[in-house]
Scaffold this active site. Structure first.
Site, PDB file in Angstrom:
ATOM      1  N   GLN A  91      43.228  45.566  40.225  1.00  0.00           N
ATOM      2  CA  GLN A  91      44.611  46.133  39.471  1.00  0.00           C
ATOM      3  C   GLN A  91      44.204  46.691  38.255  1.00  0.00           C
ATOM      4  O   GLN A  91      44.370  47.662  37.862  1.00  0.00           O
ATOM      5  CB  GLN A  91      45.426  44.940  39.391  1.00  0.00           C
ATOM      6  CG  GLN A  91      46.188  44.627  40.789  1.00  0.00           C
ATOM      7  CD  GLN A  91      47.259  45.710  41.184  1.00  0.00           C
ATOM      8  OE1 GLN A  91      46.963  46.901  41.183  1.00  0.00           O
ATOM      9  NE2 GLN A  91      48.140  45.260  41.815  1.00  0.00           N
ATOM     10  N   GLY A 287      39.236  38.917  38.832  1.00  0.00           N
ATOM     11  CA  GLY A 287      40.087  37.867  39.356  1.00  0.00           C
ATOM     12  C   GLY A 287      39.321  36.813  40.713  1.00  0.00           C
ATOM     13  O   GLY A 287      39.337  35.915  40.278  1.00  0.00           O
ATOM     14  N   GLU A 288      38.831  37.804  41.405  1.00  0.00           N
ATOM     15  CA  GLU A 288      38.128  36.852  42.547  1.00  0.00           C
ATOM     16  C   GLU A 288      36.677  36.511  42.244  1.00  0.00           C
ATOM     17  O   GLU A 288      36.133  35.359  42.561  1.00  0.00           O
ATOM     18  CB  GLU A 288      38.252  37.337  43.726  1.00  0.00           C
ATOM     19  CG  GLU A 288      39.799  37.463  44.344  1.00  0.00           C
ATOM     20  CD  GLU A 288      39.972  38.730  45.326  1.00  0.00           C
ATOM     21  OE1 GLU A 288      40.628  38.398  46.164  1.00  0.00           O
ATOM     22  OE2 GLU A 288      39.450  39.744  45.060  1.00  0.00           O
TER      23      GLU A 288
END
Length: 337
Positions: A91, A287-288
């Site tokens: 994103q 994020g991950e």
């Protein structure tokens, strides 16, 4: 062996950002509105990662206003450009860059009209914190005034942006290809204390260094890293999801152990800003990726502490005690020889 022993372990990782082995894309619209505010329309969905805060920061910086002056529009995909899913750590990279490009187009339209109005070169114009000025002159005005002048001249300062990340599949023979356009890298160090009587493992600290590209929201990045580490802690030591022939035998959360606030160790984050040269913002994502090295670092720390290699997760007290038992048996056999 002492009852409690400590050890440290390190693990490194890499991670590809955005969709795998395909073209990823996203788009956005932006407009400088009456009063010097802005509205941005994107199909992005907030799932708790703080993306809306970051996107407001991106738009505000590009347009020269404050984040609280940015309104993010409806994310209904029937009324907004494609943003795609909130996953693959994409994103910030995909939508953030799309919004940056949309805002730059809107800003350029505004600057072109004000430059003509002031009779200066558009390249001399700069906007910050809601004030527009021309470098090397005493000309300045609020963004609210600038937008009013622009619209009074018949131009709406609106822009659209689309950002693409290119990826390819892997050759089935030699494995060559470029499944991602951009990668991030990270390293974590874990310190643990192992109770050799009960088999319990306590994580005392995690030190996490991660390449995030340009850090747009450092506090948000630290929160992402800390959340990922807590998830990795659960994966490493507690969460035991069982299946038999593809069907779950874990019936619920009643006996499914999850980390609580009492289990969270001291976490120290280091942000490495290796900017991405292929995107307008230079940002990447976190994020991950921050989850990847946590469990390996903890497993290596356990090995450093007790000399037992745990090869399946989670490293439960039962596995620790069984490993210690087998280690003693091997040592006794060696001594007997």
């Amino acid at each position: 062996m002492e009852r409690t022993v400590r050890g440290r372990g390190v693990a490194a990782s890499w991670y590809g950002i955005a969709r795998t082995a395909t073209i990823d894309r996203a788009g956005a619209w932006a407009e400088l509105d009456d009063g010097g505010t802005a509205k941005v329309v994107t199909g992005v969905t907030e799932i708790g990662e703080g993306i809306l805060t970051l996107l407001a920061q991106v738009a505000a910086e590009e347009l020269g206003i404050r984040p609280e002056q940015v309104t993010l529009g409806d994310n209904d995909t029937a009324r907004s450009p494609e943003a795609a899913h909130a996953g693959a750590t994409r994103q910030t990279y995909m939508v953030g860059n799309s919004i940056a490009l949309a805002c730059r187009e809107a800003r350029e339209k505004l600057f072109a009209e004000i430059a003509e109005y002031w009779d200066v070169e558009a390249t001399l114009l700069h906007a910050f914190d809601g004030i527009l000025h021309a470098e090397g002159t005493n000309k300045s005005m609020t963004m609210a005034e600038a937008v009013a002048i622009c619209k009074g001249r018949g131009v709406v300062p609106v822009g659209s942006g689309s950002f693409t990340a290119h990826g390819t599949g892997l050759d089935p023979v030699d494995g060559s290809g470029a499944p991602w356009q951009v990668y991030v890298f990270g390293t974590q160090v874990a310190e643990v204390e192992v109770d050799t009587v009960t088999g319990e493992v306590q994580v005392l600290g995690i030190w996490a260094a991660h390449d995030v590209g340009r850090a747009i929201n450092p506090r948000g990045i630290e929160g992402q890293i800390e959340g990922a580490i807590v998830q990795g802690l659960g994966q490493a030591l507690m969460e035991d999801y069982q299946t038999v022939e593809g069907h779950t035998t874990t019936h619920g959360f009643a006996k499914y152990i999850l980390p609580t606030a009492l289990d969270v160790p001291e976490i120290t984050s280091f942000l490495v800003e290796d900017r991405d040269p292929l995107s307008p913002l230079g940002a990447k994502g976190i994020g991950e990726p921050a989850l990847v090295p946590t469990a390996p670092a903890i497993m290596n720390a356990i090995y450093d502490a007790i000399g037992v290699r745990i090869t399946s997760l989670p490293a439960t007290p039962e596995k620790i005690l069984q490993g210690l038992k087998e280690k003693r048996r091997r040592n006794e056999g060696i001594a007997a020889e």
